[in-house]
Design a protein around this motif. Structure first.
Motif, short mmCIF file in Angstrom:
data_model
loop_
_atom_site.label_atom_id
_atom_site.label_comp_id
_atom_site.label_asym_id
_atom_site.label_seq_id
_atom_site.Cartn_x
_atom_site.Cartn_y
_atom_site.Cartn_z
N ARG A 145 0.83 -1.22 0.00
CA ARG A 145 0.00 0.00 0.00
C ARG A 145 0.86 1.26 0.00
N PHE A 146 1.96 1.23 0.76
CA PHE A 146 2.84 2.39 0.80
C PHE A 146 3.47 2.63 -0.58
N ILE A 147 4.01 1.56 -1.19
CA ILE A 147 4.63 1.69 -2.51
C ILE A 147 3.60 2.19 -3.53
N ALA A 148 2.39 1.60 -3.48
CA ALA A 148 1.35 2.00 -4.42
C ALA A 148 1.02 3.49 -4.29
N GLY A 149 0.88 3.97 -3.05
CA GLY A 149 0.57 5.38 -2.84
C GLY A 149 1.63 6.29 -3.40
N GLN A 150 2.90 5.90 -3.25
CA GLN A 150 3.98 6.73 -3.76
C GLN A 150 4.07 6.68 -5.28
N LEU A 151 3.77 5.53 -5.89
CA LEU A 151 3.73 5.46 -7.35
C LEU A 151 2.61 6.34 -7.89
N ILE A 152 1.46 6.31 -7.25
CA ILE A 152 0.34 7.15 -7.68
C ILE A 152 0.70 8.63 -7.53
N ALA A 153 1.46 8.96 -6.48
CA ALA A 153 1.87 10.35 -6.26
C ALA A 153 2.97 10.79 -7.23
N GLY A 154 3.61 9.84 -7.91
CA GLY A 154 4.67 10.19 -8.86
C GLY A 154 6.05 10.27 -8.25
N SER A 155 6.27 9.63 -7.10
CA SER A 155 7.58 9.66 -6.45
C SER A 155 8.61 8.95 -7.32
N THR A 156 9.82 9.49 -7.33
CA THR A 156 10.92 8.86 -8.08
C THR A 156 11.92 8.19 -7.15
N ALA A 157 11.71 8.27 -5.84
CA ALA A 157 12.57 7.58 -4.87
C ALA A 157 11.70 7.22 -3.67
N ILE A 158 11.41 5.94 -3.53
CA ILE A 158 10.48 5.47 -2.49
C ILE A 158 11.28 4.80 -1.39
N ASP A 159 11.38 5.45 -0.24
CA ASP A 159 12.16 4.93 0.89
C ASP A 159 11.30 3.93 1.66
N ALA B 279 7.93 6.48 -16.68
CA ALA B 279 7.66 6.55 -18.11
C ALA B 279 6.99 7.87 -18.49
N TYR B 280 6.33 8.52 -17.51
CA TYR B 280 5.58 9.74 -17.79
C TYR B 280 6.01 10.84 -16.83
N SER B 281 5.95 12.06 -17.30
CA SER B 281 6.27 13.20 -16.44
C SER B 281 5.18 13.37 -15.38
N GLN B 282 5.50 14.13 -14.34
CA GLN B 282 4.53 14.38 -13.27
C GLN B 282 3.27 15.04 -13.83
N ALA B 283 3.45 15.99 -14.73
CA ALA B 283 2.29 16.69 -15.30
C ALA B 283 1.42 15.74 -16.12
N GLU B 284 2.05 14.89 -16.94
CA GLU B 284 1.28 13.95 -17.75
C GLU B 284 0.58 12.92 -16.87
N LEU B 285 1.29 12.44 -15.83
CA LEU B 285 0.69 11.48 -14.91
C LEU B 285 -0.58 12.05 -14.27
N GLN B 286 -0.48 13.27 -13.74
CA GLN B 286 -1.63 13.88 -13.06
C GLN B 286 -2.78 14.14 -14.03
N SER B 287 -2.46 14.57 -15.26
CA SER B 287 -3.50 14.82 -16.25
C SER B 287 -4.25 13.54 -16.60
N ARG B 288 -3.51 12.46 -16.80
CA ARG B 288 -4.15 11.19 -17.19
C ARG B 288 -4.92 10.59 -16.01
N GLN B 289 -4.38 10.74 -14.80
CA GLN B 289 -5.12 10.24 -13.63
C GLN B 289 -6.48 10.93 -13.51
N LYS B 290 -6.52 12.24 -13.74
CA LYS B 290 -7.80 12.97 -13.64
C LYS B 290 -8.78 12.49 -14.71
#
Length: 694
Positions: free
Chosen positions: A458-472, A518-529
Motif C-alpha cells: 500500500r505504501f509503494i502503491a501510494g507513492q507510485l500514484i503520487a509520482g515519487s521517483t525515490a520510495i524509501d 515513463a511519464y512526467s509528473q504533469a502527464e501522470l496527473q492529467s491522465r489520472q484525472k
C-alpha cells in the motif's frame, strides 16, 4: 554472521587432542596427560576458537511473536539476518522432533520453507543440539550439503565434473521456519514464522533477469561478481521424497549470460528445455497412457557464483513467464486431416507443443518455403512452431498441391490471422542496477484508490500514484510478515490502475526504490484525472441503487465490451512497444480512448469496479494457446469469481452469448482455447491462495 571453513582444526591437531565433530556444530575435547601452564594456555586458545566457531555455526531463533496474525492464521517473529550458509538454527525445545522425510521437516512441529506462502519445503535434518545444557534444551535445524554433477557432451563423449554448491541454505538464502509448538511442547494458537536470511562469503549475483528468446529458449542475465571464476545455473527439482537428483547444474559458464539453447537435443526430432520440465509426465502422454500419473515438480531456478571454490548464495530466478517454454512438438492434429487431397490447406494454423509445465499449448504454425523439399512424389514440408525451435516434418503428396509457392504463402497468411490475441508483456516491469539515485521526499498520496494486500504494498502503491521517483521503504522492508520489496513492488504495479507504472523502470539499493518514470509528473496527473472522471461518469450512468454486486459486474462488463475495441495495431508491436502505443497497456487506453489490449481491459475493469464499491484484482497468466494475458477476479459475497472482459468482447455489437461467456466464472471454467495458468507476480506470494475461486 560469516561462515568459516574451520581453520582451527589444524591448530587442535597439534595439541594432541581427541576431537569429535558432530554435524559441524558440537565439539567434544579430551586432554591426555597432566595439564601444564602451557597446555592450559593452549586449551584457552582452543576454547576461544571453538567459541568463535559456534557463534558462526549456530543461530538461535526467537520463540515469541513480534506481530500476531501478521498473515491471516500465522504469527511472525523479528527476522533473523546474517546467518552463515553452513550454520545450524537452534530452537529452544524440550520435545523431540524426529525427521523421517528431510523435505517435510518434523511435521506439525518444525517445518522449513523457501517461500512466504509456505508451499516450497527446504530439506533439513533436526537433531538435539548437543551444545545446549540439560536445563536449557534446544533442537538444531541442520542444512543438507549439496553436491551435483555437471555433464557436458562433445564429439559423442560425455565428461562429468562435480559442483560443490554448499548447503541447501546456499540454494534457499531466504527461508521461513515454522514452529507449531511452544518450547515446552504445547500447541501454539497459531504457527510462529521466522524469516531467516543466509549469507555466504562469496557475494551472490545481482540484478538477475530472465526472458524468453524468439526461438523459445530461456535467457538469463546477471551482473558480474568480483573475482568470480565461474557461475553455475542451478535447477532445484523436488521429485517426490527423494533427495537424489533434486539439484541439477544445467549450465556452467564464465560469462554473465546463459541460454537454455545449450540443452537443445536433436536426433530424429528436436526437443528443447528438456532439463527444465516441471512435471514428471505431461498431459499429452497421460491421454495416450492413462496408467501414468503426472506429478508436479516443485522447481526453482537460480545462479550461483564461485570465488576460490566457495559457492555464493543462489540468486533466484522467477519462473513466471517461463512455464510456457516449449519442450517437444505434440502431433495430435493429423487425426482425420485430409492431407492426401487438400494438401497444405489441411494443415492446422496452430502448432501444438508440450511446455515445461506439462501443458499442451499452441502457437502460430509457420512454413519456411526455403526449407520445403521434394522427395519423390511427396513434398516434405517442415511445419514449425512460431517462437520455438520445434519442427514437425509433414509429407504431402505432390498431386495435392497445384502451386507449392502459393500454397505456402496462403497457409502462412491463414496461420497468422488465426493466432489468438493476448497482449501481456511481463518484461514491461524492469528492475535495473544503473538508474540514477536522485533523492525524493515522501509525497502526499492523491485522492485516488491505492490497493495493497499488505502495508508495504500500500505504501509503494501510494507513492507510485503520487509520482515519487525515490520510495524509501527502509522502515517497512524488514517488518515481520511483509513480503520482500520486489514482490510488493510487482503487486503495486499490477493492482493500481491509477499508478500508470507498467512502463516504469526500477532499481533498489536496499532501502530506496528508485523509479525511472515513463511519464512526467504533469502527464501522470492529467491522465489520472481523466481516468477518475471517466470512471465516475461510467458508474453514474450504468450503476443504479439497489443493484446487487453481480448486477454491477455485469453492467461494467457490458459497458467495456460495448465501448471498447481490441487494439490489434498495438498488439502487433508487442515485442518492441514504442512510446506512442503505451496507452494500449494502461488504464486510459480502454477506459478513456476506447481501445487497448488485455492489460488495459483489466485495468479499466478494476478502476470501474473500485468506483462502484466492488473488491477486485488484476490477474496475469499464460494462455494455453500461447501468449501472456491479463484478466480480473471480483469478490461476490464470500467467493471470488473470474471475469475476462477482453475475451468477452465479440469484436462487434453486443452479443449476449459471447459477451458473457467469461463473466463471473470459476477458474476451472476457462477451457478450450481459453485454458490458462496464473502467474504469481500479480499478488504478494503469501496472499495468492486467498483469490482462488471456490
Amino acid at each position: 554472521m560469516t561462515p568459516r571453513r574451520f581453520p582451527w582444526l589444524a591448530v587442535l591437531g597439534s595439541l594432541a587432542l581427541a576431537l569429535v565433530l558432530v554435524v559441524g556444530v558440537t565439539v567434544v575435547l579430551v586432554l591426555d596427560g597432566d595439564e601444564s601452564d602451557a597446555s592450559k594456555e593452549r586449551r584457552s586458545r582452543a576454547d576461544e576458537l571453538k567459541e568463535r566457531l559456534l557463534e558462526d555455526a549456530r543461530a538461535e531463533l526467537p520463540t515469541t511473536a513480534d506481530v500476531e496474525n501478521a498473515v491471516p492464521g500465522y504469527d511472525y517473529t523479528t527476522p533473523v539476518t546474517g546467518v552463515g550458509t553452513e550454520a545450524d538454527l537452534a530452537v529452544p525445545a524440550s520435545y523431540d522432533a524426529e525427521v523421517s522425510d528431510p523435505w517435510r521437516g518434523a511435521v506439525g512441529k518444525i517445518e522449513v520453507y523457501a517461500d512466504a506462502a509456505l508451499t516450497e519445503p527446504v530439506p533439513v535434518d533436526i537433531l538435539p543440539d548437543l551444545t545446549s545444557s540439560a536445563s536449557d534444551p534446544h533442537l538444531a535445524i541442520t542444512p543438507v550439503a549439496v553436491r551435483s554433477s555437471y555433464i557436458t557432451r562433445q564429439d559423442d563423449q560425455a565428461k562429468g565434473t562435480l559442483a560443490d554448491l554448499g548447503t541447501y541454505w546456499n540454494l534457499n538464502p531466504h527461508a521461513y521456519v515454522v514452529q507449531y509448538l511452544t518450547p515446552d511442547g504445547a500447541p501454539r494458537p497459531r504457527p510462529l514464522v521466522t524469516e531467516v536470511d543466509f549469507v555466504a562469503e562469496t557475494p551472490a549475483p545481482a540484478q538477475i533477469t530472465s526472458s524468453v528468446s524468439a526461438e523459445g529458449d530461456a535467457l538469463l542475465r546477471w551482473t558480474r561478481v568480483e573475482d568470480a571464476t565461474e557461475y553455475f545455473v542451478v535447477l532445484l527439482q523436488r521429485r517426490g521424497d527423494d533427495l537424489n537428483d533434486s539439484v541439477r547444474v544445467v549450465g556452467r559458464t564464465t560469462e554473465t549470460t546463459w541460454s537454455s539453447a545449450s540443452t537443445t537435443k536433436c536426433l530424429h526430432d528436436c526437443t528443447q528445455n528438456e532439463a527444465m520440465r516441471l512435471t514428471t509426465v505431461d498431459g499429452s502422454t497421460q491421454v495416450s497412457s492413462p496408467q501414468l500419473v503426472a506429478e508436479k515438480v516443485d522447481a526453482r531456478l537460480g545462479v550461483v557464483a564461485v570465488v576460490d571454490r566457495e559457492a555464493s548464495a543462489m540468486a533466484p530466478i522467477d519462473f513466471d513467464g517461463l512455464e510456457t517454454l516449449p519442450v517437444r512438438a505434440d502431433r495430435k492434429w493429423d487425426d482425420g486431416a485430409d492431407i492426401a487431397n487438400r494438401g497444405l490447406a489441411a494443415l492446422p494454423s496452430r502448432f501444438l507443443f508440450v511446455s515445461i509445465d506439462g501443458s499442451t499449448r499452441a502457437t502460430a504454425a509457420t512454413v519456411d518455403r526455403s526449407e520445403v523439399r521434394r522427395d519423390g512424389d511427396h513434398w516434405v514440408v517442415p511445419l514449425r512452431g512460431q517462437g520455438t525451435r520445434l519442427v514437425d516434418p509433414v509429407r504431402i503428396p505432390v498431386a495435392a498441391v497445384d502451386d507449392i509457392d502459393a500454397a505456402v504463402a496462403t497457409f502462412n497468411e491463414r496461420a497468422q490471422r488465426d493466432y489468438p490475441p493476448a497482449g501481456l508483456d511481463e518484461a514491461g516491469i524492469v528492475i535495473r542496477a544503473d538508474l540514477p539515485k536522485a533523492p525524493s521526499p515522501e509525497l502526499p498520496v492523491p485522492d485516488y484508490p491505492a490497493f495493497g494486500s499488505n502495508e508495504l504494498t500500500r505504501f509503494i502503491a501510494g507513492q507510485l500514484i503520487a509520482g515519487s521517483t525515490a520510495i524509501d521503504v527502509s522502515e517497512l522492508a524488514d517488518e515481520p510478515g511483509l513480503p520482500d520489496v520486489q514482490d510488493a513492488l510487482w503487486e503495486a504495479v499490477y493492482q493500481n490502475p491509477y499508478a500508470l507504472a507498467y512502463f516504469d523502470e526500477f532499481s533498489f539499493d536496499g532501502s530506496v526504490i528508485h523509479v525511472d518514470a515513463a511519464y512526467s509528473q504533469a502527464e501522470l496527473q492529467s491522465r489520472q484525472k481523466k481516468i477518475a472522471d471517466a470512471a465516475q461518469q461510467v458508474v453514474r450512468s450504468t450503476i443504479s441503487s439497489g443493484m446487487s454486486d453481480a448486477d454491477k459486474v455485469a453492467a461494467i462488463n457490458r459497458h467495456l465490451v460495448d465501448g471498447a475495441d481490441y487494439d490489434h495495431a498495438a498488439f502487433a508491436v508487442i515485442d518492441d512497444i514504442p512510446a506512442s502505443f503505451r496507452y494500449a497497456w494502461e488504464t486510459d487506453g480502454v477506459l478513456v480512448s476506447g481501445t487497448g489490449v488485455c492489460m488495459s481491459y483489466a485495468y479499466a475493469f478494476q478502476a470501474l469496479a473500485e468506483e462502484a464499491g466492488l473488491e477486485t484484482v488484476v490477474v496475469t497468466g499464460d494462455l494455453a494457446d500461447g501468449g501472456g494475458h491479463a484478466w480480473n477476479k471480483v469478490k461476490l459475497g464470500e467467493s471470488w469469481r473470474a471475469v475476462d472482459v477482453t475475451w468477452n468482447d465479440p469484436r462487434g455489437p453486443w452479443n449476449p452469448q459471447s459477451g458473457t461467456r467469461y463473466l463471473m466464472i470459476r477458474d476451472a471454467q476457462f477451457s478450450g482455447s481459453a485454458l490458462r495458468t496464473e502467474r504469481d507476480s500479480w499478488m504478494s506470494d503469501a496472499y495468492l491462495s486467498k483469490y482462488a475461486t471456490r
